[in-house]
Design a protein around this motif. Structure first.
Motif, PDB file in Angstrom:
ATOM      1  N   ASP A 571       0.869  -1.181   0.000  1.00  0.00           N
ATOM      2  CA  ASP A 571       0.000   0.000   0.000  1.00  0.00           C
ATOM      3  C   ASP A 571       0.908   1.234   0.000  1.00  0.00           C
ATOM      4  O   ASP A 571       1.550   1.545   1.006  1.00  0.00           O
ATOM      5  CB  ASP A 571      -0.894  -0.021   1.240  1.00  0.00           C
ATOM      6  N   LEU A 572       0.934   1.960  -1.091  1.00  0.00           N
ATOM      7  CA  LEU A 572       1.847   3.101  -1.211  1.00  0.00           C
ATOM      8  C   LEU A 572       1.539   4.193  -0.189  1.00  0.00           C
ATOM      9  O   LEU A 572       2.433   4.841   0.337  1.00  0.00           O
ATOM     10  CB  LEU A 572       1.774   3.679  -2.625  1.00  0.00           C
ATOM     11  N   ARG A 573       0.296   4.457   0.057  1.00  0.00           N
ATOM     12  CA  ARG A 573      -0.189   5.483   0.995  1.00  0.00           C
ATOM     13  C   ARG A 573       0.182   6.900   0.564  1.00  0.00           C
ATOM     14  O   ARG A 573      -0.645   7.811   0.612  1.00  0.00           O
ATOM     15  CB  ARG A 573       0.313   5.248   2.430  1.00  0.00           C
ATOM     16  N   THR A 574       1.421   7.112   0.169  1.00  0.00           N
ATOM     17  CA  THR A 574       1.867   8.414  -0.328  1.00  0.00           C
ATOM     18  C   THR A 574       2.288   8.255  -1.787  1.00  0.00           C
ATOM     19  O   THR A 574       3.086   7.367  -2.113  1.00  0.00           O
ATOM     20  CB  THR A 574       3.063   8.945   0.488  1.00  0.00           C
ATOM     21  N   LEU A 575       1.771   9.118  -2.643  1.00  0.00           N
ATOM     22  CA  LEU A 575       2.102   9.060  -4.068  1.00  0.00           C
ATOM     23  C   LEU A 575       3.175  10.078  -4.448  1.00  0.00           C
ATOM     24  O   LEU A 575       3.847   9.925  -5.459  1.00  0.00           O
ATOM     25  CB  LEU A 575       0.842   9.288  -4.902  1.00  0.00           C
ATOM     26  N   LEU A 576       3.306  11.126  -3.664  1.00  0.00           N
ATOM     27  CA  LEU A 576       4.383  12.094  -3.837  1.00  0.00           C
ATOM     28  C   LEU A 576       4.753  12.616  -2.468  1.00  0.00           C
ATOM     29  O   LEU A 576       3.944  13.289  -1.825  1.00  0.00           O
ATOM     30  CB  LEU A 576       3.931  13.259  -4.738  1.00  0.00           C
ATOM     31  N   PRO A 577       5.949  12.263  -1.971  1.00  0.00           N
ATOM     32  CA  PRO A 577       6.982  11.444  -2.618  1.00  0.00           C
ATOM     33  C   PRO A 577       6.685   9.945  -2.502  1.00  0.00           C
ATOM     34  O   PRO A 577       6.040   9.512  -1.539  1.00  0.00           O
ATOM     35  CB  PRO A 577       8.238  11.804  -1.828  1.00  0.00           C
ATOM     36  N   LEU A 578       7.160   9.179  -3.476  1.00  0.00           N
ATOM     37  CA  LEU A 578       6.987   7.727  -3.474  1.00  0.00           C
ATOM     38  C   LEU A 578       8.047   7.051  -2.605  1.00  0.00           C
ATOM     39  O   LEU A 578       9.185   7.524  -2.510  1.00  0.00           O
ATOM     40  CB  LEU A 578       7.092   7.184  -4.898  1.00  0.00           C
ATOM     41  N   ASP A 579       7.656   5.938  -2.021  1.00  0.00           N
ATOM     42  CA  ASP A 579       8.587   5.129  -1.235  1.00  0.00           C
ATOM     43  C   ASP A 579       9.244   4.123  -2.175  1.00  0.00           C
ATOM     44  O   ASP A 579       8.819   2.962  -2.290  1.00  0.00           O
ATOM     45  CB  ASP A 579       7.833   4.420  -0.107  1.00  0.00           C
ATOM     46  N   TYR A 580      10.288   4.547  -2.849  1.00  0.00           N
ATOM     47  CA  TYR A 580      10.930   3.701  -3.854  1.00  0.00           C
ATOM     48  C   TYR A 580      11.610   2.483  -3.234  1.00  0.00           C
ATOM     49  O   TYR A 580      11.641   1.406  -3.845  1.00  0.00           O
ATOM     50  CB  TYR A 580      11.953   4.520  -4.651  1.00  0.00           C
ATOM     51  N   GLU A 581      12.126   2.645  -2.032  1.00  0.00           N
ATOM     52  CA  GLU A 581      12.796   1.507  -1.394  1.00  0.00           C
ATOM     53  C   GLU A 581      11.808   0.383  -1.108  1.00  0.00           C
ATOM     54  O   GLU A 581      12.129  -0.797  -1.269  1.00  0.00           O
ATOM     55  CB  GLU A 581      13.493   1.964  -0.108  1.00  0.00           C
ATOM     56  N   ALA A 582      10.607   0.743  -0.683  1.00  0.00           N
ATOM     57  CA  ALA A 582       9.592  -0.276  -0.422  1.00  0.00           C
ATOM     58  C   ALA A 582       9.170  -0.969  -1.716  1.00  0.00           C
ATOM     59  O   ALA A 582       8.926  -2.186  -1.733  1.00  0.00           O
ATOM     60  CB  ALA A 582       8.384   0.356   0.261  1.00  0.00           C
ATOM     61  N   ILE A 583       9.076  -0.206  -2.796  1.00  0.00           N
ATOM     62  CA  ILE A 583       8.735  -0.798  -4.087  1.00  0.00           C
ATOM     63  C   ILE A 583       9.818  -1.779  -4.513  1.00  0.00           C
ATOM     64  O   ILE A 583       9.530  -2.915  -4.930  1.00  0.00           O
ATOM     65  CB  ILE A 583       8.549   0.310  -5.151  1.00  0.00           C
ATOM     66  N   LYS A 584      11.060  -1.356  -4.398  1.00  0.00           N
ATOM     67  CA  LYS A 584      12.173  -2.228  -4.792  1.00  0.00           C
ATOM     68  C   LYS A 584      12.177  -3.512  -3.960  1.00  0.00           C
ATOM     69  O   LYS A 584      12.390  -4.611  -4.493  1.00  0.00           O
ATOM     70  CB  LYS A 584      13.509  -1.498  -4.628  1.00  0.00           C
ATOM     71  N   ALA A 585      11.931  -3.384  -2.657  1.00  0.00           N
ATOM     72  CA  ALA A 585      11.939  -4.562  -1.787  1.00  0.00           C
ATOM     73  C   ALA A 585      10.858  -5.554  -2.196  1.00  0.00           C
ATOM     74  O   ALA A 585      11.071  -6.777  -2.195  1.00  0.00           O
ATOM     75  CB  ALA A 585      11.756  -4.141  -0.326  1.00  0.00           C
TER      76      ALA A 585
END
Length: 661
Positions: A571-585
């Protein structure tokens, strides 16, 4: 100009002369430097100086003024050093905007000047907000906003004047009517005889005065200011004047009849005032010449200091850091886990967050259509007006642009604002204020915009094309904004509190379909959910679903119906700024990624996330990144058509395609 000294003694009259002459001599010097290529552009106010100078001196130094690009006299009358102004005009890092803005498109809190944006009209509503702050604090102050006669054709002019009148705000709207906007004459701009006549339609007083008579401008504005403060009312002042140069130097003046220049040359404000001073024996010719030479020497000394300024030292890191104001630690818990909690619906969590934020911070104001006694279209604010009063829970006219602008004006005075869009769809008529005023103001001159815009969003409720859009992607493309989109009651409250405490503008998306359809444990006390951090809903090694908002609910329901697949749901929760580390994980855990969102496919968040994964996580992928989104059509009204439109309709096909790859 007659012989009325307006009660001023000789020293006061002499000071006014120096204040009037100084910007004229600066302008004459700037035109020389422009021809020499030492500045790149200039918007001349020659012929109009009496308005900027007289009006500024009539205000108190700690009252906000919102000038335009022809108001050099505002800046000089507020005693801003010419050396630094010149660095600003040259685009140097030692200027007020550190090379990030042009000429007069900047502001300074120290001098209580709020810089313009090129769209002109939006500044009027910002003055409303500053005046509202004075009113709420019961301070005897007024705000002053400048407009040209061309700007009065904009919708923002109408909205700002209407809000000021309805809310009884101590704000002065000053129109410099020089007859031509850029090149379009007034008879092609409006049909009323005088712009001041428009005031009656808004329920306010208005007056037309000679804008080239310094003492008339000064004395009128002093009286108007006192009226606004005493009566807590707005006022419209139209100053008749003439621009002796082009809109800017490159545009020329061929569109103006030559006879007008001869006529207005005789009405030159500097010439008129000098004649008055001579007639009144306040100064003689020698004293006038001495003052002129002294100011010219001062100008040369100030300009010489700019040689000490350095050229740009470009730092990408500094530029990126300048986009957002740095949040200050609120002292609140930063996670919901472990706190005493009560089961609440999504809508109740938001309401509780607003109520507790209002209790904690008396500077917070909530504004929106029908939010007071009625409680808002979705009853989120029901009961708040009774508890906190209508000064802080403010019903607004239907004018989204003005209300967003007023929220920014409150920020100038250190207050916080939450604006409720009745539907996220309606934000389009306030778009300019958000993407150009709110988003850019910190980057331009380090002014905070502590504004949260609540956005009831999304489809699935049969509301049709204008009440069901998912428009979050419009704002993710705009540096300076933050965009959050909770999917649980706990995150709805925590992210809302974090957004209110954040010194940057935050778009807070609330899916209408979640308001009363989901419940969950919500901590009873105040806490924050960190903006910019995604939430791991579940971990698995078969397939990643990167999503937010209603997409989280769809993903959870689908995963529950398909226990044979080990889903990794983020669940991204925030779209700006994005949590890129969580996406990568998440990508690393599964190697197969589905980006799911309710918004339409083309240009949505899925495109950005997919592109980023392709650039940064390609080595971890076992299949192409797929996007599951809604159809590229407006949202249909018929419920069956709407279900076919929504991304959920295609979720099963997308999962099967990835699992079979």
């Amino acid at each position: 100009m007659g012989t009325d000294r307006k009660g001023l003694d000789n020293d006061q009259l002499k000071n006014l002369y120096q204040q009037l002459l100084y910007p004229r001599l600066i302008e004459e010097k700037m035109l020389i430097l422009l021809r020499q290529g030492k500045i790149s552009k200039w918007f001349s106010g020659i012929g109009q100086e009496a308005i900027a100078v007289g009006a500024t001196l009539a205000m108190q130094e700690d009252e906000w003024i919102l000038p335009l690009h022809r108001n050099l006299g505002v800046f000089t009358a507020r005693n801003m050093p010419l050396s630094k102004l010149f660095m600003q005009w040259q685009g140097m890092q030692q200027g007020y905007s550190k090379g990030r803005e042009r000429s007069f498109h900047f502001g300074t809190k120290e001098h209580h000047i709020c810089g313009m944006i090129s769209h002109l009209g939006p500044q009027l509503a910002v003055a409303d907000g500053a005046a509202l702050a004075y009113k709420l604090k019961k301070e005897p102050k007024a705000a002053l906003a400048f407009s040209g006669e061309g700007g009065t054709s904009e919708g923002d002019f109408h909205e700002a004047l209407n809000v000021a009148a309805v809310w009884d705000l101590p704000v002065i709207f000053l129109v410099e009517n020089n007859g031509y906007a850029l090149s379009t004459p007034t008879h092609e701009q409006y049909r009323c005889i005088a712009i001041a006549d428009k005031a009656k339609g808004y329920g306010m007083e208005g007056i037309t005065i000679d804008g080239n008579d310094l003492l008339t401008v000064y004395d009128t504005l002093k009286g108007v200011r006192e009226y606004c403060i005493r009566n807590q009312k707005p006022y419209l002042v139209e100053c008749i004047t003439f621009r002796m140069r082009g809109h800017e130097e490159a545009s020329g003046v061929k569109y103006v009849p030559a006879a007008l220049f001869e006529l207005w040359k005789q009405k030159d404000p500097v010439l008129l005032y000098e004649q008055f001073l001579l007639k009144e024996q306040v100064l003689d010719e020698n004293e006038i010449q001495t003052i002129r030479e002294g100011l010219k020497h001062r100008i040369e000394e100030e300009l010489a200091q700019t040689d000490k300024g350095s050229m740009l030292v470009i730092s990408t890191a500094d530029e990126l850091d300048a986009v957002y104001a740095q949040p200050v630690t609120s002292g609140l818990p930063v996670q919901a886990d472990g706190l005493p909690a009560t089961e609440k619906r999504f809508v109740e969590a938001i309401k509780e967050g607003l109520s507790q934020a209002l209790e904690r911070d008396e500077t917070l104001v909530i504004m929106g259509q029908d939010i007071a006694e009625y409680g808002g279209a979705f009853k989120v604010t029901e009961g708040l007006a009774e508890h906190f009063g209508k000064e802080r829970i403010r019903n607004t006219p239907i004018c989204e642009s003005a209300i967003v602008g007023a929220a920014l004006g409150l920020s100038l005075e250190g207050r916080k604002a939450v604006v409720e869009m009745q539907f996220a769809d309606f934000v389009s008529v306030g778009f300019n204020q958000i993407v150009n005023n709110l988003a850019k103001i910190h980057y331009r001159w380090e002014q905070q915009a502590n504004v949260v815009i609540r956005m009831p969003t999304g489809g699935g409720v049969g509301a049709g094309p204008f009440h069901s859009q998912s428009n979050e992607a419009w704002f993710v493309h705009t540096p300076g904004l933050k965009v959050v989109y909770p999917s649980t009651p706990a995150d709805a409250k925590g992210l809302l509190i974090a957004a209110i405490n954040d010194p940057n503008p935050v778009l807070f998306f609330e899916h209408k379909g979640l308001y009363r359809s989901i419940s969950g444990p919500v901590p009873d006390e105040l806490y924050e959910t960190a903006i910019g951090e995604a939430r791991i809903v579940s971990t698995g090694n078969d397939l990643s679903v990167v999503t937010y908002g209603m997409g989280v609910i769809w993903a959870e329901e689908y995963a529950a119906a398909h226990p044979e697949i080990a889903f990794d749901i983020l669940d991204l929760r925030t779209l700006l700024p994005l949590d890129y580390e969580a996406i990568k994980a998440s990508v690393k855990r599964t190697g197969k990624v589905l980006v799911l969102h309710e918004d339409t496919l083309t240009g949505g968040m899925g495109a950005e996330i997919s592109a980023w994964i392709g650039e940064h996580c390609f080595q971890y992928l076992d299949a192409p990144v797929l996007r599951c989104a809604s159809l590229d059509t407006p949202v249909p009204f018929n419920k069956e058509l709407e279900q076919n439109f929504l991304a959920e309709k295609r979720l099963d096909d997308c999962v099967k395609e990835l699992m079979d790859y």
